[in-house]
Design a protein around this motif. Structure first.
Motif, PDB file in Angstrom:
ATOM      1  N   CYS A  10       0.954  -1.377  -0.188  1.00 52.01           N
ATOM      2  CA  CYS A  10       0.186  -0.047   0.143  1.00 52.01           C
ATOM      3  C   CYS A  10       1.059   0.936   0.200  1.00 52.01           C
ATOM      4  O   CYS A  10       2.078   1.243   0.330  1.00 52.01           O
ATOM      5  CB  CYS A  10      -0.862   0.234   1.286  1.00 52.01           C
ATOM      6  SG  CYS A  10      -1.660   1.449   1.593  1.00 52.01           S
ATOM      7  N   PRO A  11       0.900   2.273  -0.661  1.00 52.93           N
ATOM      8  CA  PRO A  11       1.805   3.542  -0.918  1.00 52.93           C
ATOM      9  C   PRO A  11       1.382   4.310   0.216  1.00 52.93           C
ATOM     10  O   PRO A  11       2.760   5.092   0.262  1.00 52.93           O
ATOM     11  CB  PRO A  11       1.171   4.037  -2.151  1.00 52.93           C
ATOM     12  CG  PRO A  11       0.324   3.220  -2.831  1.00 52.93           C
ATOM     13  CD  PRO A  11      -0.116   1.811  -2.205  1.00 52.93           C
ATOM     14  N   LYS A  12      -0.248   4.216   0.630  1.00 52.89           N
ATOM     15  CA  LYS A  12       0.129   5.607   1.730  1.00 52.89           C
ATOM     16  C   LYS A  12       0.366   4.581   3.107  1.00 52.89           C
ATOM     17  O   LYS A  12       0.097   4.943   4.232  1.00 52.89           O
ATOM     18  CB  LYS A  12      -1.079   5.658   2.191  1.00 52.89           C
ATOM     19  CG  LYS A  12      -2.162   6.508   0.719  1.00 52.89           C
ATOM     20  CD  LYS A  12      -3.843   6.463   1.014  1.00 52.89           C
ATOM     21  CE  LYS A  12      -3.913   7.472  -0.021  1.00 52.89           C
ATOM     22  NZ  LYS A  12      -5.605   7.494  -0.009  1.00 52.89           N
TER      23      LYS A  12
ATOM     24  N   MET B 131      -1.524   2.463   4.844  1.00 48.79           N
ATOM     25  CA  MET B 131      -2.788   2.479   5.611  1.00 48.79           C
ATOM     26  C   MET B 131      -2.619   0.493   6.380  1.00 48.79           C
ATOM     27  O   MET B 131      -2.395  -0.041   6.081  1.00 48.79           O
ATOM     28  CB  MET B 131      -3.981   2.024   5.128  1.00 48.79           C
ATOM     29  CG  MET B 131      -4.068   2.993   3.861  1.00 48.79           C
ATOM     30  SD  MET B 131      -4.362   4.380   4.819  1.00 48.79           S
ATOM     31  CE  MET B 131      -6.195   4.321   4.929  1.00 48.79           C
TER      32      MET B 131
ATOM     33  N   PRO C 230      -9.594  -0.063   3.691  1.00 52.42           N
ATOM     34  CA  PRO C 230      -8.798   0.852   2.536  1.00 52.42           C
ATOM     35  C   PRO C 230      -9.541   1.743   2.544  1.00 52.42           C
ATOM     36  O   PRO C 230      -9.711   2.614   3.139  1.00 52.42           O
ATOM     37  CB  PRO C 230      -9.577   0.242   1.414  1.00 52.42           C
ATOM     38  CG  PRO C 230     -11.062  -0.255   1.367  1.00 52.42           C
ATOM     39  CD  PRO C 230     -10.363  -1.388   2.719  1.00 52.42           C
ATOM     40  N   CYS C 231      -8.268   2.784   2.241  1.00 55.64           N
ATOM     41  CA  CYS C 231      -8.193   4.167   2.142  1.00 55.64           C
ATOM     42  C   CYS C 231      -9.824   4.768   1.408  1.00 55.64           C
ATOM     43  O   CYS C 231     -10.165   3.842   0.953  1.00 55.64           O
ATOM     44  CB  CYS C 231      -7.276   5.187   1.490  1.00 55.64           C
ATOM     45  SG  CYS C 231      -7.129   4.484  -0.255  1.00 55.64           S
TER      46      CYS C 231
ATOM     47  N   ALA D 249     -10.068   4.252  -2.818  1.00 55.72           N
ATOM     48  CA  ALA D 249      -9.725   3.389  -3.318  1.00 55.72           C
ATOM     49  C   ALA D 249     -11.301   3.034  -4.571  1.00 55.72           C
ATOM     50  O   ALA D 249     -12.564   2.997  -3.895  1.00 55.72           O
ATOM     51  CB  ALA D 249     -10.092   1.639  -2.294  1.00 55.72           C
TER      52      ALA D 249
ATOM     53  N   CYS E 150      -6.785   1.007  -6.815  1.00 55.85           N
ATOM     54  CA  CYS E 150      -6.176   1.900  -5.376  1.00 55.85           C
ATOM     55  C   CYS E 150      -5.912   2.869  -6.244  1.00 55.85           C
ATOM     56  O   CYS E 150      -5.669   3.178  -7.201  1.00 55.85           O
ATOM     57  CB  CYS E 150      -4.635   1.323  -5.064  1.00 55.85           C
ATOM     58  SG  CYS E 150      -3.091   2.185  -4.669  1.00 55.85           S
ATOM     59  N   GLU E 151      -6.297   4.121  -5.003  1.00 53.34           N
ATOM     60  CA  GLU E 151      -6.640   4.982  -5.409  1.00 53.34           C
ATOM     61  C   GLU E 151      -5.291   5.695  -5.947  1.00 53.34           C
ATOM     62  O   GLU E 151      -4.879   6.754  -7.223  1.00 53.34           O
ATOM     63  CB  GLU E 151      -6.558   6.372  -3.999  1.00 53.34           C
ATOM     64  CG  GLU E 151      -6.218   7.817  -4.866  1.00 53.34           C
ATOM     65  CD  GLU E 151      -6.483   8.448  -3.753  1.00 53.34           C
ATOM     66  OE1 GLU E 151      -6.600   7.564  -2.663  1.00 53.34           O
ATOM     67  OE2 GLU E 151      -7.464   9.748  -3.995  1.00 53.34           O
TER      68      GLU E 151
ATOM     69  N   CYS F 270      -6.431  -3.087  -4.731  1.00 53.11           N
ATOM     70  CA  CYS F 270      -5.664  -2.662  -2.982  1.00 53.11           C
ATOM     71  C   CYS F 270      -5.715  -4.021  -2.459  1.00 53.11           C
ATOM     72  O   CYS F 270      -6.726  -4.836  -2.599  1.00 53.11           O
ATOM     73  CB  CYS F 270      -7.004  -1.739  -2.487  1.00 53.11           C
ATOM     74  SG  CYS F 270      -6.745  -1.767  -1.520  1.00 53.11           S
ATOM     75  N   PRO F 271      -4.417  -3.754  -1.958  1.00 47.76           N
ATOM     76  CA  PRO F 271      -4.208  -4.951  -0.681  1.00 47.76           C
ATOM     77  C   PRO F 271      -5.342  -5.757  -0.207  1.00 47.76           C
ATOM     78  O   PRO F 271      -5.373  -6.515   0.156  1.00 47.76           O
ATOM     79  CB  PRO F 271      -2.774  -5.278  -0.542  1.00 47.76           C
ATOM     80  CG  PRO F 271      -2.731  -3.768  -0.805  1.00 47.76           C
ATOM     81  CD  PRO F 271      -2.964  -3.001  -1.477  1.00 47.76           C
TER      82      PRO F 271
HETATM   83  S1  SF4 Z   1      -6.335   1.762  -2.051  1.00 45.16           S
HETATM   84 FE1  SF4 Z   1      -5.271   0.387  -0.911  1.00 45.16          FE
HETATM   85  S2  SF4 Z   1      -3.437  -0.385  -1.907  1.00 45.16           S
HETATM   86 FE2  SF4 Z   1      -4.292   2.174  -2.171  1.00 45.16          FE
HETATM   87  S3  SF4 Z   1      -2.860   3.953  -1.397  1.00 45.16           S
HETATM   88 FE3  SF4 Z   1      -5.859   2.835  -0.141  1.00 45.16          FE
HETATM   89  S4  SF4 Z   1      -5.600   1.504   1.206  1.00 45.16           S
HETATM   90 FE4  SF4 Z   1      -3.319   2.294   0.216  1.00 45.16          FE
END
Ligand code: SF4
Length: 195
Positions: free
Chosen positions: A142-144, A146, A150-151, A154, A159-160, A167-168
Protein backbone atom coordinates in the motif's frame (compact mmCIF):
# COMPACT_ATOMS: atom_id res chain seq x y z
CA UNK A 1 19.94 -7.24 8.51
CA UNK A 2 18.93 -5.71 11.79
CA UNK A 3 16.26 -7.53 13.77
CA UNK A 4 14.75 -7.11 17.21
CA UNK A 5 12.67 -9.65 19.07
CA UNK A 6 9.11 -8.44 19.56
CA UNK A 7 7.62 -7.61 22.95
CA UNK A 8 6.53 -10.84 24.63
CA UNK A 9 2.95 -9.60 25.13
CA UNK A 10 2.46 -9.33 21.38
CA UNK A 11 3.90 -12.78 20.61
CA UNK A 12 2.03 -14.43 23.48
CA UNK A 13 -1.35 -13.27 22.21
CA UNK A 14 -0.86 -15.22 18.96
CA UNK A 15 0.58 -18.58 20.13
CA UNK A 16 -0.03 -21.59 22.37
CA UNK A 17 2.35 -23.29 24.81
CA UNK A 18 4.26 -25.25 22.13
CA UNK A 19 5.87 -23.81 19.03
CA UNK A 20 8.04 -24.74 16.08
CA UNK A 21 10.77 -22.23 15.21
CA UNK A 22 12.37 -21.04 11.98
CA UNK A 23 15.50 -18.94 12.34
CA UNK A 24 17.95 -17.68 9.76
CA UNK A 25 21.73 -17.65 9.87
CA UNK A 26 21.90 -14.60 7.65
CA UNK A 27 19.00 -12.55 8.99
CA UNK A 28 19.66 -13.24 12.64
CA UNK A 29 23.14 -11.80 12.87
CA UNK A 30 24.27 -10.59 16.24
CA UNK A 31 20.77 -9.81 17.49
CA UNK A 32 19.47 -13.37 17.30
CA UNK A 33 22.83 -15.20 17.23
CA UNK A 34 23.81 -18.16 15.20
CA UNK A 35 23.22 -20.98 17.65
CA UNK A 36 19.67 -19.95 18.53
CA UNK A 37 20.66 -19.68 22.18
CA UNK A 38 18.86 -16.37 22.62
CA UNK A 39 15.75 -17.79 20.97
CA UNK A 40 15.74 -20.79 23.31
CA UNK A 41 16.36 -18.63 26.37
CA UNK A 42 13.66 -16.19 25.32
CA UNK A 43 10.95 -18.79 24.66
CA UNK A 44 11.79 -21.24 27.42
CA UNK A 45 12.05 -18.31 29.83
CA UNK A 46 8.40 -17.64 29.07
CA UNK A 47 7.42 -21.28 29.60
CA UNK A 48 7.13 -22.16 25.90
CA UNK A 49 8.15 -25.62 24.70
CA UNK A 50 10.12 -25.65 21.45
CA UNK A 51 9.17 -28.71 19.37
CA UNK A 52 11.79 -28.10 16.70
CA UNK A 53 14.04 -25.49 15.16
CA UNK A 54 14.94 -25.13 11.50
CA UNK A 55 17.85 -22.83 10.89
CA UNK A 56 17.89 -21.51 7.31
CA UNK A 57 21.08 -20.69 5.44
CA UNK A 58 20.95 -17.87 2.85
CA UNK A 59 21.29 -20.42 0.04
CA UNK A 60 18.01 -22.02 1.19
CA UNK A 61 16.16 -18.72 1.18
CA UNK A 62 13.98 -19.49 -1.82
CA UNK A 63 10.70 -21.28 -2.32
CA UNK A 64 12.06 -24.52 -3.84
CA UNK A 65 14.50 -25.05 -1.00
CA UNK A 66 11.82 -24.26 1.51
CA UNK A 67 9.46 -26.82 -0.06
CA UNK A 68 12.23 -29.45 0.21
CA UNK A 69 12.88 -28.54 3.83
CA UNK A 70 9.18 -28.93 4.57
CA UNK A 71 9.10 -32.35 2.87
CA UNK A 72 11.97 -33.51 5.07
CA UNK A 73 10.76 -31.98 8.33
CA UNK A 74 7.42 -32.48 10.02
CA UNK A 75 6.12 -29.23 11.49
CA UNK A 76 4.76 -30.67 14.70
CA UNK A 77 3.03 -27.61 16.08
CA UNK A 78 0.00 -25.49 15.31
CA UNK A 79 2.17 -22.43 15.84
CA UNK A 80 5.35 -21.50 13.99
CA UNK A 81 7.47 -18.57 15.11
CA UNK A 82 9.91 -17.02 12.64
CA UNK A 83 13.06 -15.22 13.76
CA UNK A 84 13.87 -14.04 10.23
CA UNK A 85 13.09 -11.13 7.97
CA UNK A 86 9.40 -10.62 7.19
CA UNK A 87 9.68 -12.47 3.89
CA UNK A 88 9.81 -15.99 5.27
CA UNK A 89 6.54 -15.87 7.26
CA UNK A 90 4.71 -14.61 4.18
CA UNK A 91 5.93 -17.54 2.06
CA UNK A 92 5.81 -20.16 4.80
CA UNK A 93 2.19 -19.43 5.66
CA UNK A 94 1.20 -20.27 2.09
CA UNK A 95 2.87 -23.71 2.36
CA UNK A 96 1.81 -25.05 5.76
CA UNK A 97 -1.37 -25.21 7.79
CA UNK A 98 0.15 -24.02 11.07
CA UNK A 99 -0.30 -20.43 12.08
CA UNK A 100 2.89 -18.52 11.26
CA UNK A 101 3.84 -15.55 13.43
CA UNK A 102 6.88 -13.32 12.96
CA UNK A 103 8.63 -13.11 16.35
CA UNK A 104 10.88 -10.25 15.31
CA UNK A 105 10.71 -6.82 13.76
CA UNK A 106 13.02 -6.21 10.82
CA UNK A 107 14.55 -2.79 11.42
CA UNK A 108 16.96 -2.60 8.54
CA UNK A 109 18.24 -4.54 5.52
CA UNK A 110 21.75 -3.57 4.52
CA UNK A 111 22.03 -3.43 0.73
CA UNK A 112 25.52 -4.88 0.71
CA UNK A 113 24.45 -8.05 2.49
CA UNK A 114 24.01 -11.14 0.33
CA UNK A 115 20.37 -12.03 0.73
CA UNK A 116 18.06 -14.79 -0.36
CA UNK A 117 14.86 -14.13 -2.23
CA UNK A 118 12.55 -13.91 0.80
CA UNK A 119 14.19 -10.68 1.96
CA UNK A 120 12.79 -8.94 -1.12
CA UNK A 121 9.30 -9.49 0.26
CA UNK A 122 10.13 -7.63 3.48
CA UNK A 123 9.89 -3.85 3.61
CA UNK A 124 11.95 -3.73 6.85
CA UNK A 125 9.36 -1.34 8.25
CA UNK A 126 10.55 -1.81 11.83
CA UNK A 127 7.34 -3.31 13.17
CA UNK A 128 6.21 -6.48 11.45
CA UNK A 129 2.40 -6.66 11.55
CA UNK A 130 1.66 -9.24 8.85
CA UNK A 131 0.26 -11.69 11.44
CA UNK A 132 -2.69 -9.32 11.98
CA UNK A 133 -3.60 -9.44 8.30
CA UNK A 134 -3.22 -12.99 7.07
CA UNK A 135 0.55 -12.74 6.52
CA UNK A 136 0.14 -10.28 3.69
CA UNK A 137 2.66 -7.43 3.89
CA UNK A 138 0.33 -4.50 3.30
CA UNK A 139 3.11 -2.17 4.41
CA UNK A 140 4.94 -3.12 1.22
CA UNK A 141 1.89 -3.14 -1.04
CA UNK A 142 0.00 0.00 0.00
CA UNK A 143 1.58 3.31 -1.04
CA UNK A 144 -0.08 5.10 1.88
CA UNK A 145 1.03 2.37 4.35
CA UNK A 146 -2.54 2.11 5.64
CA UNK A 147 -3.04 -0.22 8.61
CA UNK A 148 -6.82 -0.21 8.67
CA UNK A 149 -7.76 0.16 5.06
CA UNK A 150 -8.85 0.50 2.44
CA UNK A 151 -8.59 4.26 2.33
CA UNK A 152 -11.41 6.32 0.93
CA UNK A 153 -9.74 6.51 -2.47
CA UNK A 154 -10.10 2.84 -3.44
CA UNK A 155 -12.37 2.46 -6.47
CA UNK A 156 -13.88 -0.83 -7.65
CA UNK A 157 -11.20 -2.68 -5.67
CA UNK A 158 -8.32 -0.77 -7.24
CA UNK A 159 -5.78 1.48 -5.54
CA UNK A 160 -6.24 5.25 -5.56
CA UNK A 161 -2.53 5.88 -6.15
CA UNK A 162 -1.73 3.10 -8.63
CA UNK A 163 -4.93 2.65 -10.57
CA UNK A 164 -3.75 -0.55 -12.25
CA UNK A 165 -3.13 -2.33 -8.93
CA UNK A 166 -5.68 -4.13 -6.80
CA UNK A 167 -5.82 -2.65 -3.30
CA UNK A 168 -4.25 -5.25 -0.93
CA UNK A 169 -7.11 -4.82 1.53
CA UNK A 170 -9.47 -6.19 -1.12
CA UNK A 171 -7.21 -9.25 -1.48
CA UNK A 172 -7.16 -9.56 2.29
CA UNK A 173 -10.93 -9.41 2.67
CA UNK A 174 -11.43 -11.89 -0.16
CA UNK A 175 -8.99 -14.35 1.46
CA UNK A 176 -9.89 -13.86 5.10
CA UNK A 177 -13.33 -12.31 5.22
CA UNK A 178 -13.98 -9.46 7.57
CA UNK A 179 -11.12 -8.45 9.86
CA UNK A 180 -12.75 -7.73 13.19
CA UNK A 181 -9.84 -6.24 15.13
CA UNK A 182 -8.58 -2.72 14.64
CA UNK A 183 -4.86 -2.93 13.99
CA UNK A 184 -2.96 -0.85 16.55
CA UNK A 185 -1.11 2.26 15.35
CA UNK A 186 2.49 1.99 14.30
CA UNK A 187 5.37 3.12 16.52
CA UNK A 188 7.04 5.45 14.05
CA UNK A 189 9.72 6.35 16.60
CA UNK A 190 11.41 3.04 15.80
CA UNK A 191 11.88 4.06 12.19
CA UNK A 192 13.10 7.54 13.10
CA UNK A 193 15.68 6.10 15.47
CA UNK A 194 17.23 3.84 12.85
CA UNK A 195 20.71 4.82 11.75
S1 SF4 B 1 -6.51 2.20 -2.25
FE1 SF4 B 1 -5.71 0.59 -0.89
S2 SF4 B 1 -3.55 0.31 -1.54
FE2 SF4 B 1 -4.24 2.24 -2.45
S3 SF4 B 1 -3.62 3.81 -1.01
FE3 SF4 B 1 -5.75 3.27 -0.47
S4 SF4 B 1 -5.58 1.64 1.09
FE4 SF4 B 1 -3.55 1.85 0.11
Amino acid sequence: MKLEIKEWEEIESFIGKEVFVFSCNSCGGEEIDRKNIKIKEFLEGHGIKILGIINLEPKYCNINSLRKILEENFISSNFVLTFTCGGLPQVLSSLINSKVIPAVNTLKIELERKLGSFARLCSACGECWIHYVGNLCIERLCPKKMRNGPCGGARDGYCEVFRERICPFIILFKNKGEIKDIIPPKKFSKILLQE
